[in-house]
Design a protein around this motif. Structure first.
Motif, PDB file in Angstrom:
ATOM      1  N   SER A 190       0.854  -1.187   0.000  1.00  0.00           N
ATOM      2  CA  SER A 190       0.000   0.000   0.000  1.00  0.00           C
ATOM      3  C   SER A 190       0.891   1.239   0.000  1.00  0.00           C
ATOM      4  CB  SER A 190      -0.941   0.002   1.211  1.00  0.00           C
ATOM      5  OG  SER A 190      -0.185   0.043   2.406  1.00  0.00           O
ATOM      6  N   VAL A 191       0.333   2.309  -0.532  1.00  0.00           N
ATOM      7  CA  VAL A 191       1.079   3.561  -0.630  1.00  0.00           C
ATOM      8  C   VAL A 191       0.106   4.719  -0.485  1.00  0.00           C
ATOM      9  CG1 VAL A 191       0.871   3.612  -3.153  1.00  0.00           C
ATOM     10  CG2 VAL A 191       2.745   4.853  -2.043  1.00  0.00           C
ATOM     11  N   GLN A 192       0.565   5.773   0.123  1.00  0.00           N
ATOM     12  CA  GLN A 192      -0.230   6.984   0.216  1.00  0.00           C
ATOM     13  C   GLN A 192      -0.199   7.705  -1.126  1.00  0.00           C
ATOM     14  OE1 GLN A 192      -1.991   8.375   2.670  1.00  0.00           O
ATOM     15  NE2 GLN A 192      -1.491   7.025   4.404  1.00  0.00           N
ATOM     16  N   GLU A 193      -1.298   8.285  -1.462  1.00  0.00           N
ATOM     17  CA  GLU A 193      -1.377   9.086  -2.691  1.00  0.00           C
ATOM     18  C   GLU A 193      -0.248  10.112  -2.691  1.00  0.00           C
ATOM     19  OE1 GLU A 193      -5.189  10.923  -3.037  1.00  0.00           O
ATOM     20  OE2 GLU A 193      -5.034  11.226  -5.193  1.00  0.00           O
ATOM     21  N   ALA A 194       0.386  10.260  -3.853  1.00  0.00           N
ATOM     22  CA  ALA A 194       1.486  11.204  -4.096  1.00  0.00           C
ATOM     23  C   ALA A 194       2.845  10.697  -3.586  1.00  0.00           C
ATOM     24  CB  ALA A 194       1.218  12.581  -3.514  1.00  0.00           C
ATOM     25  N   GLU A 195       2.836   9.565  -2.878  1.00  0.00           N
ATOM     26  CA  GLU A 195       4.104   9.016  -2.403  1.00  0.00           C
ATOM     27  C   GLU A 195       4.688   8.054  -3.438  1.00  0.00           C
ATOM     28  OE1 GLU A 195       4.186  11.467   0.441  1.00  0.00           O
ATOM     29  OE2 GLU A 195       5.691   9.877   0.610  1.00  0.00           O
ATOM     30  N   THR A 196       5.863   7.514  -3.098  1.00  0.00           N
ATOM     31  CA  THR A 196       6.563   6.590  -3.983  1.00  0.00           C
ATOM     32  C   THR A 196       6.546   5.192  -3.396  1.00  0.00           C
ATOM     33  OG1 THR A 196       8.017   8.312  -4.853  1.00  0.00           O
ATOM     34  CG2 THR A 196       8.814   6.046  -5.008  1.00  0.00           C
ATOM     35  N   VAL A 197       6.401   4.204  -4.255  1.00  0.00           N
ATOM     36  CA  VAL A 197       6.383   2.813  -3.813  1.00  0.00           C
ATOM     37  C   VAL A 197       7.231   1.984  -4.767  1.00  0.00           C
ATOM     38  CG1 VAL A 197       4.308   2.219  -5.144  1.00  0.00           C
ATOM     39  CG2 VAL A 197       4.879   0.894  -3.107  1.00  0.00           C
ATOM     40  N   THR A 198       7.865   0.953  -4.229  1.00  0.00           N
ATOM     41  CA  THR A 198       8.689   0.063  -5.039  1.00  0.00           C
ATOM     42  C   THR A 198       8.211  -1.373  -4.896  1.00  0.00           C
ATOM     43  OG1 THR A 198      10.642   1.494  -4.833  1.00  0.00           O
ATOM     44  CG2 THR A 198      11.021  -0.800  -5.457  1.00  0.00           C
ATOM     45  N   LEU A 199       7.952  -2.000  -6.018  1.00  0.00           N
ATOM     46  CA  LEU A 199       7.520  -3.396  -6.055  1.00  0.00           C
ATOM     47  C   LEU A 199       8.701  -4.260  -6.478  1.00  0.00           C
ATOM     48  CD1 LEU A 199       4.075  -2.994  -7.874  1.00  0.00           C
ATOM     49  CD2 LEU A 199       4.643  -2.648  -5.456  1.00  0.00           C
ATOM     50  N   SER A 200       8.888  -5.361  -5.779  1.00  0.00           N
ATOM     51  CA  SER A 200      10.053  -6.211  -6.000  1.00  0.00           C
ATOM     52  C   SER A 200       9.757  -7.362  -6.951  1.00  0.00           C
ATOM     53  CB  SER A 200      10.544  -6.778  -4.664  1.00  0.00           C
ATOM     54  OG  SER A 200      10.903  -5.742  -3.787  1.00  0.00           O
ATOM     55  N   CYS A 201      10.781  -7.768  -7.673  1.00  0.00           N
ATOM     56  CA  CYS A 201      10.688  -8.922  -8.565  1.00  0.00           C
ATOM     57  C   CYS A 201      12.082  -9.514  -8.718  1.00  0.00           C
ATOM     58  CB  CYS A 201      10.131  -8.513  -9.924  1.00  0.00           C
ATOM     59  SG  CYS A 201      10.165  -9.835 -11.176  1.00  0.00           S
ATOM     60  N   THR A 202      12.186 -10.804  -8.559  1.00  0.00           N
ATOM     61  CA  THR A 202      13.428 -11.494  -8.873  1.00  0.00           C
ATOM     62  C   THR A 202      13.099 -12.625  -9.826  1.00  0.00           C
ATOM     63  OG1 THR A 202      13.217 -12.945  -6.948  1.00  0.00           O
ATOM     64  CG2 THR A 202      14.531 -10.946  -6.669  1.00  0.00           C
ATOM     65  N   TYR A 203      14.088 -13.065 -10.562  1.00  0.00           N
ATOM     66  CA  TYR A 203      13.858 -14.105 -11.551  1.00  0.00           C
ATOM     67  C   TYR A 203      15.083 -15.007 -11.618  1.00  0.00           C
ATOM     68  CZ  TYR A 203      16.662 -10.877 -14.301  1.00  0.00           C
ATOM     69  OH  TYR A 203      17.673 -10.046 -14.726  1.00  0.00           O
ATOM     70  N   ASP A 204      14.869 -16.156 -12.182  1.00  0.00           N
ATOM     71  CA  ASP A 204      15.945 -17.127 -12.283  1.00  0.00           C
ATOM     72  C   ASP A 204      16.097 -17.529 -13.740  1.00  0.00           C
ATOM     73  OD1 ASP A 204      16.530 -20.549 -11.200  1.00  0.00           O
ATOM     74  OD2 ASP A 204      17.926 -18.922 -11.656  1.00  0.00           O
ATOM     75  N   THR A 205      17.277 -17.326 -14.300  1.00  0.00           N
ATOM     76  CA  THR A 205      17.547 -17.722 -15.675  1.00  0.00           C
ATOM     77  C   THR A 205      19.036 -17.899 -15.862  1.00  0.00           C
ATOM     78  OG1 THR A 205      17.187 -17.138 -17.991  1.00  0.00           O
ATOM     79  CG2 THR A 205      17.730 -15.337 -16.504  1.00  0.00           C
ATOM     80  N   SER A 206      19.395 -18.731 -16.821  1.00  0.00           N
ATOM     81  CA  SER A 206      20.802 -18.897 -17.186  1.00  0.00           C
ATOM     82  C   SER A 206      21.096 -18.173 -18.499  1.00  0.00           C
ATOM     83  CB  SER A 206      21.133 -20.383 -17.321  1.00  0.00           C
ATOM     84  OG  SER A 206      20.292 -20.981 -18.292  1.00  0.00           O
ATOM     85  N   GLU A 207      20.069 -17.517 -19.052  1.00  0.00           N
ATOM     86  CA  GLU A 207      20.217 -16.809 -20.307  1.00  0.00           C
ATOM     87  C   GLU A 207      20.843 -15.431 -20.069  1.00  0.00           C
ATOM     88  OE1 GLU A 207      19.525 -18.222 -23.090  1.00  0.00           O
ATOM     89  OE2 GLU A 207      18.359 -19.950 -22.414  1.00  0.00           O
TER      90      GLU A 207
END
Lengths: 114, 113
Positions: B12-29
């Motif tokens: 959740s984030v307050q309007e006008a604020e900044t938020v960061t969503l995380s993602c990691t992945y696994d690949t050998s490419e």
């Protein structure tokens, strides 16, 4: 131009019945993908078509699922003898080519099997 | 097989604020694409931003930007000046060549007025 369209928007069926879901890709797009999104889950790949090549069916969960693409455009996903676990949103996407091109999604068909 | 992990089921984030969503992945490419898609209640998956793995520069689209860390296999999405219309499910996705997208399970973002 027009985006990817899918019909019907919602489909309610009884267990054991067959259903057909339709996808109209963006004009000129040669690649077409079907995904399934079950409640609370991410998207699961089902099948994809690239031009006149044989489709990649590696994601189809069972032989009750099949799909065809006529004339390199419209695609139909058929589920035979539906089961309750088939209830999900079925999303179609198309891209200009099957490589690194961005996929554009339709609004999906919500299938409910009673 | 490639996998994509989104470790935050909800944010959740307050309007006008900044938020960061995380993602990691696994690949050998070494050559692949990464995407962030947004899915509002209408179900329509909308492309937010994409990143080519061979590009070192992080992609930006208006209020949306990514922090792509190739060695760490991390691809986070930053939303600046959050708006009520940003509330949605956000999916991180990976693609290599002629293969379908591989999606994470998504992060549900709420924006608080």
């Amino acid at each position: 131009g027009a985006g990817v369209s899918q019909s019907p928007s919602n489909k309610v069926t009884e267990k054991g019945k067959d259903v057909e879901l339709r996808c109209d890709p963006i004009s000129g797009h040669t690649a077409l993908y079907w995904y399934r999104q079950s409640l609370g889950q991410g998207l699961e790949f089902l099948i994809y078509f690239q031009g006149n090549s044989a489709p990649d069916k590696s994601g189809l969960p069972s032989d009750r699922f099949s799909a065809e693409r006529t004339g390199g455009s419209v695609s139909t996903l058929t589920i035979q003898r539906t089961q309750q676990e088939d209830s999900a949103v079925y999303l179609c996407a198309s891209s200009l080519l099957a490589g690194m091109d961005t996929q554009y999604f339709g609004p999906g068909t919500r299938l409910t099997v009673l | 097989a490639q996998t994509v992990t989104q470790s935050q089921p909800e944010m959740s984030v307050q309007e006008a604020e900044t938020v960061t969503l995380s993602c990691t992945y696994d690949t050998s490419e070494s050559d692949y694409y990464l995407f962030w898609y947004k899915q509002p209640p209408s179900r329509q998956m909308i492309l937010v931003i994409r990143q080519e793995a061979y590009k070192q520069q992080n992609a930006t689209e208006n209020r949306f930007s990514v922090n792509f860390q190739k060695a760490a296999k991390s691809f986070s999405l930053k939303i600046s000046d959050s708006q009520l219309g940003d509330a949605a499910m956000y999916f991180c996705a990976y693609k290599k060549g002629n293969t379908p997208l591989v999606f994470g399970k998504g992060t549900r973002l709420s924006v608080i007025a």
